[in-house]
Design a protein around this motif. Structure first.
Motif, PDB file in Angstrom:
ATOM      1  N   PRO A   1       0.819  -1.189   0.080  1.00 43.09           N
ATOM      2  CA  PRO A   1       0.070  -0.185   0.141  1.00 43.09           C
ATOM      3  C   PRO A   1       0.815   1.447  -0.167  1.00 43.09           C
ATOM      4  CG  PRO A   1      -1.014  -1.670   1.581  1.00 43.09           C
ATOM      5  CD  PRO A   1       0.410  -2.074   1.135  1.00 43.09           C
ATOM      6  N   ALA A   2       0.323   2.564  -0.667  1.00 42.04           N
ATOM      7  CA  ALA A   2       0.978   3.660  -0.574  1.00 42.04           C
ATOM      8  C   ALA A   2       1.342   3.975   0.699  1.00 42.04           C
ATOM      9  CB  ALA A   2       0.149   4.673  -1.350  1.00 42.04           C
ATOM     10  N   LEU A   3       2.566   4.797   0.858  1.00 42.76           N
ATOM     11  CA  LEU A   3       3.091   5.567   2.539  1.00 42.76           C
ATOM     12  C   LEU A   3       1.800   6.054   3.006  1.00 42.76           C
ATOM     13  CD1 LEU A   3       6.326   6.745   1.779  1.00 42.76           C
ATOM     14  CD2 LEU A   3       5.769   5.008   3.022  1.00 42.76           C
TER      15      LEU A   3
ATOM     16  N   GLY B   1      -3.538   4.066  -1.646  1.00 45.87           N
ATOM     17  CA  GLY B   1      -3.193   3.597  -2.709  1.00 45.87           C
ATOM     18  C   GLY B   1      -4.300   3.273  -3.729  1.00 45.87           C
ATOM     19  N   ALA B   2      -4.069   2.605  -4.736  1.00 48.63           N
ATOM     20  CA  ALA B   2      -4.899   2.364  -5.912  1.00 48.63           C
ATOM     21  C   ALA B   2      -6.015   1.471  -5.351  1.00 48.63           C
ATOM     22  CB  ALA B   2      -4.208   1.533  -6.836  1.00 48.63           C
ATOM     23  N   GLU B   3      -5.715   0.601  -4.165  1.00 50.38           N
ATOM     24  CA  GLU B   3      -6.642  -0.287  -3.738  1.00 50.38           C
ATOM     25  C   GLU B   3      -7.743   0.590  -3.166  1.00 50.38           C
ATOM     26  OE1 GLU B   3      -7.414  -4.303  -1.171  1.00 50.38           O
ATOM     27  OE2 GLU B   3      -5.286  -3.512  -1.290  1.00 50.38           O
ATOM     28  N   ALA B   4      -7.326   1.762  -2.248  1.00 48.12           N
ATOM     29  CA  ALA B   4      -8.241   2.293  -1.640  1.00 48.12           C
ATOM     30  C   ALA B   4      -9.232   3.229  -2.654  1.00 48.12           C
ATOM     31  CB  ALA B   4      -7.276   3.246  -0.780  1.00 48.12           C
ATOM     32  N   VAL B   5      -8.522   3.780  -3.749  1.00 46.74           N
ATOM     33  CA  VAL B   5      -9.126   4.326  -4.788  1.00 46.74           C
ATOM     34  C   VAL B   5     -10.041   3.532  -5.443  1.00 46.74           C
ATOM     35  CG1 VAL B   5      -8.701   5.499  -6.914  1.00 46.74           C
ATOM     36  CG2 VAL B   5      -7.390   6.154  -5.108  1.00 46.74           C
ATOM     37  N   LYS B   6      -9.800   2.282  -5.769  1.00 46.97           N
ATOM     38  CA  LYS B   6     -10.726   1.423  -6.522  1.00 46.97           C
ATOM     39  C   LYS B   6     -12.073   1.023  -5.364  1.00 46.97           C
ATOM     40  CE  LYS B   6     -10.054  -2.778  -5.734  1.00 46.97           C
ATOM     41  NZ  LYS B   6     -10.659  -3.910  -5.020  1.00 46.97           N
TER      42      LYS B   6
ATOM     43  N   LYS C   1      -0.720   6.794 -10.873  1.00 47.37           N
ATOM     44  CA  LYS C   1      -0.824   5.461 -10.093  1.00 47.37           C
ATOM     45  C   LYS C   1      -2.025   5.106  -9.573  1.00 47.37           C
ATOM     46  CE  LYS C   1       3.958   6.421  -8.557  1.00 47.37           C
ATOM     47  NZ  LYS C   1       4.888   6.453  -7.611  1.00 47.37           N
ATOM     48  N   GLU C   2      -3.114   6.076  -9.393  1.00 43.90           N
ATOM     49  CA  GLU C   2      -4.522   5.429  -8.843  1.00 43.90           C
ATOM     50  C   GLU C   2      -5.438   4.618  -9.524  1.00 43.90           C
ATOM     51  OE1 GLU C   2      -3.260   8.721  -9.701  1.00 43.90           O
ATOM     52  OE2 GLU C   2      -3.129   9.541  -7.692  1.00 43.90           O
ATOM     53  N   PRO C   3      -5.184   4.577 -11.082  1.00 44.81           N
ATOM     54  CA  PRO C   3      -6.136   3.625 -11.681  1.00 44.81           C
ATOM     55  C   PRO C   3      -5.464   2.164 -11.800  1.00 44.81           C
ATOM     56  CG  PRO C   3      -5.043   4.980 -13.261  1.00 44.81           C
ATOM     57  CD  PRO C   3      -4.681   5.653 -11.803  1.00 44.81           C
TER      58      PRO C   3
END
Length: 151
Positions: free
Chosen positions: A21-23, A27-32, A56-58
């Motif tokens: 996950p992003a620092l 991250g992308a999983e949270a955005v999804k 990176k978000e998508p």
């Protein structure tokens, strides 16, 4: 619709994993997950596709498509005209969140208040209707078109 991205489960507790996950825990999983949760509250005819910018978000776009049956498209690099409504909305959001603002200090209720303010603000492109009025008119017209009449 503005999405609040809460910290991901385990952020700050579990050890950081390379390519994990992003620092910030967003991250992308949270955005999804946030998009999937929010977009499925819309009527199906309003959630056919999503046009995304680069970044990176998508990274989880394929799973988002599977989870929501949403077609995901990517704008060409340096082509903001392919995302005109988004670019205009970003400009309006800058009135509330100037460039460089730390968005983590805003909670979901505060983001909902900003979304409400923007959705109840008349727009020239909508014949001075608000986005909320335009959406309501569209939904009513779709509903009426689907009703059969007996002569």
């Amino acid at each position: 619709m503005l999405l609040h991205l809460p910290r991901m489960d385990g952020y700050g507790v579990e050890l950081r994993v390379k390519n994990g996950p992003a620092l910030a825990g967003r991250g992308a999983e949270a955005v999804k997950d946030a998009i999937a949760t929010t977009i499925t509250t819309l009527p199906e005819q309003l959630r056919r596709s999503l046009t995304w910018d680069r970044g990176k978000e998508p990274a989880q776009h394929a799973q988002l498509s599977v989870d929501t049956r949403l077609q995901v498209y990517f704008a060409d690099p340096q082509s903001p005209s392919q995302r005109g409504t988004n670019e205009n909305t970003n400009g309006l959001l800058r009135q509330y969140f100037p460039k460089g603002t730390d968005l983590s200090r805003w909670d979901a209720d505060e983001l909902d208040a900003v979304a409400h303010a923007l959705n109840t603000r008349p727009r020239k492109t909508l014949g001075w209707n608000t986005p909320a009025e335009a959406l309501n008119e569209h939904l009513l017209s779709v509903q009426e078109a689907g009703i059969a009449t007996i002569a």
